[in-house]
Design a protein around this motif. Structure first.
Motif, mmCIF file in Angstrom:
data_model
loop_
_atom_site.group_PDB
_atom_site.id
_atom_site.type_symbol
_atom_site.label_atom_id
_atom_site.label_comp_id
_atom_site.label_asym_id
_atom_site.label_seq_id
_atom_site.Cartn_x
_atom_site.Cartn_y
_atom_site.Cartn_z
ATOM 1 N N LEU A 40 0.650 -0.938 -0.111
ATOM 2 C CA LEU A 40 -0.091 0.072 -0.033
ATOM 3 C C LEU A 40 0.943 1.140 -0.069
ATOM 4 N N GLY A 41 0.529 2.182 -0.728
ATOM 5 C CA GLY A 41 1.198 3.454 -0.734
ATOM 6 C C GLY A 41 0.305 4.406 0.177
ATOM 7 N N LEU A 42 0.814 5.082 1.044
ATOM 8 C CA LEU A 42 -0.209 6.249 1.660
ATOM 9 C C LEU A 42 0.024 7.567 0.835
ATOM 10 N N ALA B 49 -5.510 10.134 -2.218
ATOM 11 C CA ALA B 49 -5.849 8.907 -2.868
ATOM 12 C C ALA B 49 -7.339 8.584 -2.466
ATOM 13 N N THR B 50 -8.094 7.835 -3.521
ATOM 14 C CA THR B 50 -9.605 7.725 -3.371
ATOM 15 C C THR B 50 -10.143 6.660 -2.337
ATOM 16 N N GLU C 7 -1.787 -0.491 -4.608
ATOM 17 C CA GLU C 7 -2.898 0.526 -4.335
ATOM 18 C C GLU C 7 -2.469 1.527 -3.436
ATOM 19 N N PHE C 8 -3.033 2.574 -3.608
ATOM 20 C CA PHE C 8 -3.074 3.711 -2.733
ATOM 21 C C PHE C 8 -4.123 4.025 -1.667
ATOM 22 N N VAL C 9 -3.935 4.498 -0.691
ATOM 23 C CA VAL C 9 -5.027 4.670 0.480
ATOM 24 C C VAL C 9 -4.716 6.075 1.284
ATOM 25 N N GLU D 202 -10.366 0.706 4.268
ATOM 26 C CA GLU D 202 -11.299 -0.320 2.966
ATOM 27 C C GLU D 202 -10.206 -1.432 2.428
ATOM 28 N N ALA D 203 -8.860 -1.026 2.800
ATOM 29 C CA ALA D 203 -7.730 -1.851 2.141
ATOM 30 C C ALA D 203 -7.887 -3.203 2.736
#
Length: 234
Positions: free
Chosen positions: A166-168, A172-173, A206-208, A178-179
């Motif tokens: 994950l990328g913080l 991000a949308t 993914e990005f969060v 939700e990850a």
């Protein structure tokens, strides 16, 4: 000594180092009060401290250093390779976070949330230093601090071992809550201001973002790490 020793000062960092069976010690300078305070830990480590006046440590470390009458010289800890990192939890990766106060605080947070390793680049990250050890408040003894040459390459290697990365990113949308949280899991934090570099971004799965309701949507990187780990591990 063939390598630069770790110079560790302050009650909590020194106490945790003394209790770490993986440590090899070279010397300990301590004020009389500090030596009495940690007498049990010092004896268990098999050390005989050199009793000094606190002003002697001020001269060696700087008058602004909060050494609390303790200075321990120890062999640097051996750190694991990426393939040796436990896959049972969360790994934190830092993309050019250079402030030793921030990295020390992040190490402390990682220890609190039982993170399996902290990964940073060998360049553009702080070396083991008294400032980092003091900021980590003993956590350096509990969290593997892994240095890599190339962060994107390290991320791809972790993917080969099954890690979801994950990328913080404050833009991000998806919210971090939700990850997918199934281990092995890794989260990448960027430096304040610059954020994640493009190659790092390209390598994330993914990005969060953090779920922040206030007018300011970004935090100091060490604070962001604490909130992110709470969201991922609660």
């Amino acid at each position: 000594m063939s390598e630069q020793p770790d110079l560790i000062y302050g009650v909590h960092p020194v106490m945790e180092a003394l209790k770490n069976p993986k440590r090899k010690f070279y010397s300990l300078k301590a004020s009389k009060n500090a030596a009495d305070r940690l007498a049990g830990e010092i004896a268990a480590a098999g050390l005989t401290p050199e009793i000094v006046h606190p002003r002697d440590l001020d001269r060696q470390l700087g008058s602004d250093t909060v050494h609390q009458g303790l200075l321990l010289a120890a062999k640097a800890l051996a750190q694991p390779r990426l393939d040796q990192i436990e896959k049972s939890g969360v790994v934190v990766l830092l993309d050019q976070v250079t402030d030793p106060h921030n990295v020390g605080a992040i190490l402390r947070t990682c220890a609190a949330f039982n993170v399996t390793a902290l990964v940073a680049t060998a360049r553009h990250s702080p070396e083991g230093s008294g400032v980092l050890f003091k900021s980590a408040s003993g956590a350096y003894e509990h969290v593997p601090y892994v240095k890599v040459t190339n962060l994107a390459r390290a991320m791809n290697e972790l993917k080969e071992y099954g890690f979801h990365i994950l990328g913080l990113d404050s833009e991000a949308t998806a919210l971090i809550g939700e990850a997918a949280r199934t281990p092995p899991l890794a989260i990448v934090l960027g430096a304040e201001g610059k954020g994640l570099r493009q190659l790092t971004r390209d390598t994330c799965d993914e990005f969060v973002r953090l779920d922040l309701d206030g007018p300011i949507k970004s935090l100091n990187v060490s604070n962001a790490c604490a909130v992110a780990l709470y969201a991922l591990t609660r």
